[in-house]
Design an enzyme around this catalytic site. Structure first.
Site, PDB file in Angstrom:
ATOM      1  N   GLY A  21     108.819 -59.521-118.123  1.00  0.00           N
ATOM      2  CA  GLY A  21     108.690 -58.591-117.004  1.00  0.00           C
ATOM      3  C   GLY A  21     109.623 -58.825-115.839  1.00  0.00           C
ATOM      4  O   GLY A  21     110.773 -59.238-116.001  1.00  0.00           O
ATOM      5  N   SER A  22     109.099 -58.578-114.629  1.00  0.00           N
ATOM      6  CA  SER A  22     109.938 -58.604-113.431  1.00  0.00           C
ATOM      7  C   SER A  22     109.179 -59.206-112.257  1.00  0.00           C
ATOM      8  O   SER A  22     107.977 -59.453-112.340  1.00  0.00           O
ATOM      9  CB  SER A  22     110.397 -57.186-113.086  1.00  0.00           C
ATOM     10  OG  SER A  22     109.281 -56.351-112.819  1.00  0.00           O
ATOM     11  N   GLU A  44     115.856 -47.506 -95.028  1.00  0.00           N
ATOM     12  CA  GLU A  44     116.528 -47.368 -96.330  1.00  0.00           C
ATOM     13  C   GLU A  44     118.040 -47.340 -96.122  1.00  0.00           C
ATOM     14  O   GLU A  44     118.552 -46.509 -95.371  1.00  0.00           O
ATOM     15  CB  GLU A  44     116.046 -46.095 -97.036  1.00  0.00           C
ATOM     16  CG  GLU A  44     116.815 -45.701 -98.289  1.00  0.00           C
ATOM     17  CD  GLU A  44     116.890 -46.794 -99.337  1.00  0.00           C
ATOM     18  OE1 GLU A  44     118.021 -47.210 -99.680  1.00  0.00           O
ATOM     19  OE2 GLU A  44     115.828 -47.235 -99.825  1.00  0.00           O
ATOM     20  N   CYS A  75     101.635 -54.758-113.888  1.00  0.00           N
ATOM     21  CA  CYS A  75     101.104 -53.393-113.816  1.00  0.00           C
ATOM     22  C   CYS A  75      99.620 -53.390-113.493  1.00  0.00           C
ATOM     23  O   CYS A  75      99.171 -52.721-112.571  1.00  0.00           O
ATOM     24  CB  CYS A  75     101.347 -52.671-115.131  1.00  0.00           C
ATOM     25  SG  CYS A  75     100.476 -51.097-115.230  1.00  0.00           S
ATOM     26  N   GLY A  83     112.478 -46.592-101.777  1.00  0.00           N
ATOM     27  CA  GLY A  83     112.283 -46.217-103.171  1.00  0.00           C
ATOM     28  C   GLY A  83     110.815 -46.010-103.474  1.00  0.00           C
ATOM     29  O   GLY A  83     109.989 -45.847-102.568  1.00  0.00           O
ATOM     30  N   HIS A 127      94.857 -20.180-115.688  1.00  0.00           N
ATOM     31  CA  HIS A 127      94.837 -19.751-114.289  1.00  0.00           C
ATOM     32  C   HIS A 127      93.458 -20.019-113.696  1.00  0.00           C
ATOM     33  O   HIS A 127      92.452 -19.745-114.340  1.00  0.00           O
ATOM     34  CB  HIS A 127      95.140 -18.249-114.213  1.00  0.00           C
ATOM     35  CG  HIS A 127      95.060 -17.696-112.829  1.00  0.00           C
ATOM     36  ND1 HIS A 127      96.036 -17.938-111.886  1.00  0.00           N
ATOM     37  CD2 HIS A 127      94.111 -16.935-112.229  1.00  0.00           C
ATOM     38  CE1 HIS A 127      95.692 -17.326-110.758  1.00  0.00           C
ATOM     39  NE2 HIS A 127      94.528 -16.712-110.939  1.00  0.00           N
ATOM     40  N   ASP A 179     110.855 -54.562-118.425  1.00  0.00           N
ATOM     41  CA  ASP A 179     111.664 -54.768-117.235  1.00  0.00           C
ATOM     42  C   ASP A 179     112.776 -55.794-117.423  1.00  0.00           C
ATOM     43  O   ASP A 179     113.696 -55.869-116.601  1.00  0.00           O
ATOM     44  CB  ASP A 179     110.779 -55.218-116.063  1.00  0.00           C
ATOM     45  CG  ASP A 179     109.885 -54.101-115.540  1.00  0.00           C
ATOM     46  OD1 ASP A 179     109.968 -52.975-116.068  1.00  0.00           O
ATOM     47  OD2 ASP A 179     109.100 -54.359-114.606  1.00  0.00           O
ATOM     48  N   ILE A 238     108.247 -47.965-104.568  1.00  0.00           N
ATOM     49  CA  ILE A 238     107.247 -48.881-104.016  1.00  0.00           C
ATOM     50  C   ILE A 238     107.126 -48.691-102.510  1.00  0.00           C
ATOM     51  O   ILE A 238     106.022 -48.633-101.952  1.00  0.00           O
ATOM     52  CB  ILE A 238     107.605 -50.341-104.365  1.00  0.00           C
ATOM     53  CG1 ILE A 238     107.539 -50.545-105.882  1.00  0.00           C
ATOM     54  CG2 ILE A 238     106.672 -51.322-103.661  1.00  0.00           C
ATOM     55  CD1 ILE A 238     108.134 -51.872-106.358  1.00  0.00           C
ATOM     56  N   ALA A 256     106.050 -49.254-116.220  1.00  0.00           N
ATOM     57  CA  ALA A 256     105.091 -49.817-117.173  1.00  0.00           C
ATOM     58  C   ALA A 256     105.086 -49.044-118.483  1.00  0.00           C
ATOM     59  O   ALA A 256     105.032 -49.637-119.565  1.00  0.00           O
ATOM     60  CB  ALA A 256     103.697 -49.821-116.558  1.00  0.00           C
TER      61      ALA A 256
END
Length: 456
Positions: A140-141, A198, A43, A177, A433, A302, A179, A310
């Protein structure tokens, strides 16, 4: 071997690991935190923070380019990528220094090195063992690629993209996605020719379909090209180009290919499987209290199946620290975790999409309030809207927003979802406002049967 004992030994110093360490220390527990790289993890060093710094630089570039529409004579002379990286690295460096200071202030023992989990309660680092009454797995990842697609040269992941010392003239982003669309947004603002590929039918496919349509329309206006519903079949590169092949038979030429096909659990090589931890597709399986199948062994972030965010890891870490300290905390509700995609325009959501709500409840009531009716959004010259999803005869179960800066509105949205508020509960609340939060308020007024600034 020298043996060092603590109430908690935490393997991994990212968002989940350090949050667990600091909260546990605050509750009077002794903590050993093992990290092979730098405190803060993906992160801070390769993910959230550097990418958002790049996105802010991109926003400044757009404002300079578009000054005339606000009556300000400005133009974009160019992007000094060395200057951008210096700004980004300065932000990361300041936060990293702060984390190191917090670890010291909390008397957390930080051990530098690659840790290996040895059942039942031992983590080994460089031949030294650390024994914990409790062990927390928080490694993590990593940025994934596709089978046969080797990372290197002009083919990169987000790990390399945050440190690029050049702006690609033509870039293909594989994956639409979070990222993928964030980097596409940055590079388009910096003047690159961007194409997103994609395989699923729409961009940001995990979000409400309405949000995907809003984002796709905005990207078309910005000149960002995208191919959805088409599969990647291969890539080849030489010294100057990358050629990306698609299942349709088309090829796309670029200077750089960003592989943004998601992140996988960083569980290999840490001894989890050998120690008998129950796993599936590389993820560590836990119960709702984040306990693994081994006694006094937990997993967070993750590594655990679910949203790879994160702030989810951060909350997991706090939960586990409080669980170990006997505080009996409330489990983390996956649907109650806010999600933000920081491209231009932003996409922010919490709770269920319309499709998920209909699947869960059989039906759902929805309402969309367009930002064209919101004064501050008109000042900012942003389009988009707020979509509410309500359960039949029940509370609001989903909120999705699209527009510049809507990530800042998700705080109120997650309170509404997590407190199971009905439209009638929110409608009387006053929103200042002119702010974009009024768009949220007006959407709830309309859903409560009290519409004001509604355009038919």
């Amino acid at each position: 071997m020298t043996d060092t004992s603590a109430d908690l030994v935490i393997l991994g110093g990212g968002s989940g690991g350090y949050a667990c360490a600091f909260r546990a220390a605050g509750l009077g527990l002794s903590v050993v935190l093992v990290e092979r790289d730098k405190l803060g993890g993906t992160c801070l060093h390769r993910g959230c923070i550097p990418t958002k710094a790049l996105l802010h630089a991109a926003e400044v570039a757009d404002l300079a380019r578009e000054g005339d529409q606000f009556g300000v004579k400005s133009s974009l002379e160019g992007i000094d990528i060395a200057g951008v990286n210096s700004y980004k690295d300065g932000v990361v460096g300041g936060l990293y220094k702060g984390l190191q200071g917090l670890a010291k202030a909390n008397k957390v023992t930080v051990v530098e090195g690659a840790g290996t989990f040895r059942a039942p309660n031992v983590v080994e680092v460089d031949g030294r063992s650390y024994t914990g009454k409790n062990v927390v797995l928080a490694t993590g990842s990593y940025a994934k690629t596709l089978p046969g697609l080797e990372i290197g040269g002009r083919i990169i992941t987000s790990d390399q993209a945050v440190h690029l010392d050049y702006i690609p003239e033509r870039v293909v982003v594989l994956g639409g996605g979070v990222i993928g669309v964030e980097f596409a947004s940055v590079w388009a603002s910096f003047g690159a020719d961007v194409t997103i590929v994609e395989a699923l039918p729409r961009l940001v496919p995990l979000e409400d379909e309405w949000a995907s349509k809003q984002l796709e329309r905005a990207f078309r206006k910005r000149g960002i090209k995208y191919r959805t519903g088409v599969r990647f079949t291969g890539a080849s590169q030489n010294e100057t180009d990358v050629t990306v092949s698609l299942e349709s038979g088309e090829t796309v030429e670029a200077d750089t290919l960003l592989v943004a096909v998601g992140r996988g659990p960083n569980s290999g090589g840490h001894g989890y499987e050998e120690a008998g931890v129950t796993m599936e597709r590389g993820f560590v399986l836990t119960d709702e209290r984040l306990a693994t199948n081994l006694p006094n062994v937990y997993a967070v972030g993750d590594l655990v199946p679910g949203l790879q965010l994160a702030h989810r890891g951060f909350q997991h870490g706090i939960f586990v620290a409080e669980e170990i300290a006997g505080r009996n905390p409330r489990p983390v509700d996956e649907a109650g975790i806010p999600r933000v995609t920081y491209c231009k325009p932003e996409v922010a959501s919490v709770g269920l999409t319309e499709a998920a709500a209909k699947e869960k409840f059989g039906d759902a009531q929805t309402y969309v309030y367009a930002l064209s009716g919101n004064g501050k959004s008109q000042i900012l010259k942003t389009s988009g809207g707020v979509k509410l999803v309500k359960a039949p005869d029940g509370p609001v179960v989903g909120i999705t927003m699209v527009g510049e800066r809507v990530g800042e509105l998700v705080g109120e949205a997650q309170l509404i979802y997590n407190w199971e508020a009905y439209p009638e509960d929110v409608a009387p609340l006053i929103h200042a406002h002119p702010t974009q939060t009024e768009a949220l308020g007006e959407a709830f007024l309309a859903l409560a049967g009290k519409p004001l600034h509604v355009h038919g």
